[in-house]
Design a protein around this motif. Structure first.
Motif, PDB file in Angstrom:
ATOM      1  N   SER A  44       1.237  -1.317  -0.219  1.00  6.24           N
ATOM      2  CA  SER A  44       0.008   1.041   0.136  1.00  6.24           C
ATOM      3  C   SER A  44       0.819   1.246  -0.210  1.00  6.24           C
ATOM      4  N   ALA A  45       0.797   1.724  -1.185  1.00  8.68           N
ATOM      5  CA  ALA A  45       2.039   3.749  -1.001  1.00  8.68           C
ATOM      6  C   ALA A  45       1.074   4.167  -2.355  1.00  8.68           C
ATOM      7  N   PRO A  46       1.219   5.479  -2.137  1.00  7.91           N
ATOM      8  CA  PRO A  46       0.477   6.154  -3.536  1.00  7.91           C
ATOM      9  C   PRO A  46       1.359   5.607  -4.424  1.00  7.91           C
ATOM     10  N   ALA A  47       1.089   6.905  -5.645  1.00  7.37           N
ATOM     11  CA  ALA A  47       1.780   6.420  -7.227  1.00  7.37           C
ATOM     12  C   ALA A  47       2.516   7.030  -6.767  1.00  7.37           C
ATOM     13  N   GLY A  48       3.918   5.854  -7.860  1.00 12.34           N
ATOM     14  CA  GLY A  48       5.568   6.731  -8.294  1.00 12.34           C
ATOM     15  C   GLY A  48       6.725   6.061  -6.530  1.00 12.34           C
ATOM     16  N   TYR A  49       5.811   5.181  -6.038  1.00 10.85           N
ATOM     17  CA  TYR A  49       6.537   3.650  -5.547  1.00 10.85           C
ATOM     18  C   TYR A  49       7.492   3.203  -5.946  1.00 10.85           C
ATOM     19  N   ARG A 179      -3.786 -10.343   9.613  1.00 13.52           N
ATOM     20  CA  ARG A 179      -3.077  -9.733  10.538  1.00 13.52           C
ATOM     21  C   ARG A 179      -2.611 -10.211  12.261  1.00 13.52           C
ATOM     22  N   ALA A 180      -3.565 -10.311  12.768  1.00 16.23           N
ATOM     23  CA  ALA A 180      -3.653 -10.873  14.288  1.00 16.23           C
ATOM     24  C   ALA A 180      -3.334 -12.520  14.354  1.00 16.23           C
ATOM     25  N   ARG A 181      -4.196 -13.382  12.991  1.00  9.13           N
ATOM     26  CA  ARG A 181      -3.703 -14.795  12.783  1.00  9.13           C
ATOM     27  C   ARG A 181      -2.929 -14.556  12.104  1.00  9.13           C
ATOM     28  N   GLY A 182      -1.324 -13.901  11.391  1.00  7.33           N
ATOM     29  CA  GLY A 182      -0.684 -13.937  10.927  1.00  7.33           C
ATOM     30  C   GLY A 182      -0.776 -14.191   9.639  1.00  7.33           C
ATOM     31  N   ARG A 183      -1.432 -13.787   8.582  1.00  6.09           N
ATOM     32  CA  ARG A 183      -2.091 -14.449   7.676  1.00  6.09           C
ATOM     33  C   ARG A 183      -1.934 -13.410   6.059  1.00  6.09           C
ATOM     34  N   MET A 184      -0.915 -12.173   6.848  1.00  3.12           N
ATOM     35  CA  MET A 184      -0.749 -11.262   5.595  1.00  3.12           C
ATOM     36  C   MET A 184       0.377 -10.645   6.030  1.00  3.12           C
ATOM     37  N   THR A 185       1.102 -10.943   5.183  1.00  2.35           N
ATOM     38  CA  THR A 185       2.302  -9.721   4.641  1.00  2.35           C
ATOM     39  C   THR A 185       1.748  -8.014   4.310  1.00  2.35           C
ATOM     40  N   GLU A 186       2.148  -6.684   5.535  1.00  6.53           N
ATOM     41  CA  GLU A 186       2.144  -5.270   4.496  1.00  6.53           C
ATOM     42  C   GLU A 186       3.240  -4.794   4.116  1.00  6.53           C
ATOM     43  N   PHE A 187       3.317  -3.670   3.245  1.00  7.68           N
ATOM     44  CA  PHE A 187       4.692  -3.644   2.981  1.00  7.68           C
ATOM     45  C   PHE A 187       3.717  -1.495   2.871  1.00  7.68           C
ATOM     46  N   ARG A 188       4.381  -0.579   4.174  1.00  7.82           N
ATOM     47  CA  ARG A 188       3.904   0.284   3.783  1.00  7.82           C
ATOM     48  C   ARG A 188       4.897   1.786   3.327  1.00  7.82           C
ATOM     49  N   ILE A 189       3.980   2.420   3.398  1.00  9.66           N
ATOM     50  CA  ILE A 189       5.348   3.842   3.389  1.00  9.66           C
ATOM     51  C   ILE A 189       5.411   4.240   5.089  1.00  9.66           C
ATOM     52  N   THR A 190       6.869   4.969   5.324  1.00  6.22           N
ATOM     53  CA  THR A 190       6.279   4.868   7.063  1.00  6.22           C
ATOM     54  C   THR A 190       7.178   6.382   7.414  1.00  6.22           C
ATOM     55  N   ALA A 191       6.461   6.968   8.270  1.00  8.23           N
ATOM     56  CA  ALA A 191       7.176   9.056   8.577  1.00  8.23           C
ATOM     57  C   ALA A 191       8.520   8.481   8.815  1.00  8.23           C
ATOM     58  N   ILE A 192       9.598   9.082   8.711  1.00 13.62           N
ATOM     59  CA  ILE A 192      11.040   9.218   9.385  1.00 13.62           C
ATOM     60  C   ILE A 192      11.457  10.595  10.129  1.00 13.62           C
TER      61      ILE A 192
END
Length: 236
Positions: A44-49, A179-192
Motif C-alpha cells: 500500500s503506497a501512493p502512485a510513484g513509489y 494481521r492478528a492471525r498472521g495471514r498477511m504481510t504488509e508493506f507500507r510508507i512510514t514517516a521518518i
C-alpha cells in the motif's frame, strides 16, 4: 441454458515490462520471497513509489508459476472481476477451474458463497507447489461483493495460491483479523524523523522496506510481519 460471456482485454493479463534502467532492489525482493508461507501480501503506497516495478521484477526473477491482473474503474463488477481473476489462473493452468468458469458464463450468477467455495476447491487442486497472483491497482475497486469475495478466498485460502494486492489505499478487507492471525504481510510508507520534523519521504527516491518497530503500534502475533517503505539514497 442462456450464457453470458465477458470480453476481456488480454493486455490486462500481461506483466508490465521492465525498463532497462530500472533499479534492482534486492532487499525488497528478498522480503517478498521470505513471506511466501502467508496467503496475502498487501503493498500500500501512493502512485510513484515503484509498486508495479517491484512486483514485475520479482515475478521475473522467481521460479514459481505466476499470474497478473491490472485493474481499472471498469472492473467494479463481480462477474468482470472474477473473469479476469480466472483468466489469469487459466493462462497458467488451462485445465483448471472449469466449473467456476461455467458459473461465470451463466446468465445469472449463483450466490457469492457458492462461487467462492467452488473456486477455493478448484484452486486447491492446481498441480503446482505455489501460484503467485498479483492484482495491481486494487484501489480502483469499490464494489462490496468483490471485497467480500477476496475476504472469503483468504478465509479459506487454497494451498497453492499466494495473493498480492498492490494498492494506493487500504482495501475494505478484514485487515485486522488477517494481521492478528498472521495471514498477511504488509508493506507500507512510514514517516521518518529528520532534525525534529516528522516527514513522509518523497516518492521520487528509491525505497527499502523495513520491519515495523514502532512500539506505539499494536503488537503483532508471532508469525505476522508488517513492513514499511522508507526513503533512502540507494539500496545497499
Amino acid at each position: 441454458m442462456t450464457t453470458r460471456k465477458t470480453d476481456l482485454l488480454a493486455t490486462k493479463l500481461h506483466r508490465p515490462r521492465l525498463g532497462k534502467d530500472h533499479l534492482l532492489r534486492q532487499r525488497l525482493l528478498d522480503r517478498l520471497e521470505e513471506n511466501l508461507h502467508r496467503p496475502l501480501t498487501l503493498i500500500s503506497a501512493p502512485a510513484g513509489y515503484g509498486k508495479t516495478t517491484l512486483l514485475s521484477a520479482w515475478l521475473e526473477s522467481c521460479d514459481y508459476s505466476s499470474g497478473w491482473v491490472s485493474l481499472d474503474e471498469n472492473d467494479n463488477d463481480l462477474r468482470q472481476f472474477l473473469s479476469y481473476f480466472l483468466a489469469a489462473v487459466q493462462k497458467q493452468f488451462p485445465d483448471s477451474c472449469h466449473k467456476t468458469k461455467a458459473l461465470l458464463d451463466a446468465s445469472k450468477l449463483p450466490p457469492l458463497p457458492i462461487l467462492t467455495h467452488g473456486l477455493v476447491n478448484e484452486l486447491d487442486k492446481i498441480d503446482s507447489t505455489l501460484f503467485i497472483l498479483v492484482i495491481d491497482d486494487y484501489h480502483t475497486i469499490n464494489d462490496k461483493a468483490i471485497h467480500d469475495f477476496i475476504a472469503g478466498l483468504l478465509q479459506h485460502a487454497p494451498g497453492p495460491l499466494y495473493l498480492v494486492l498492490s494498492t494506493r489505499l487500504d482495501p475494505s478487507l478484514p485487515l485486522a483479523s488477517l494481521r492478528a492471525r498472521g495471514r498477511m504481510t504488509e508493506f507500507r510508507i512510514t514517516a521518518i524523523h529528520r532534525r525534529g520534523d516528522l516527514r513522509t519521504q518523497n516518492a521520487g527516491q528509491p525505497l527499502v522496506f523495513r520491519q515495523q518497530t514502532d512500539r506505539r503500534s499494536p503488537p503483532l502475533r508471532s508469525g505476522s510481519r508488517r513492513y514499511h517503505y522508507r526513503g533512502t539514497t540507494g539500496c545497499k
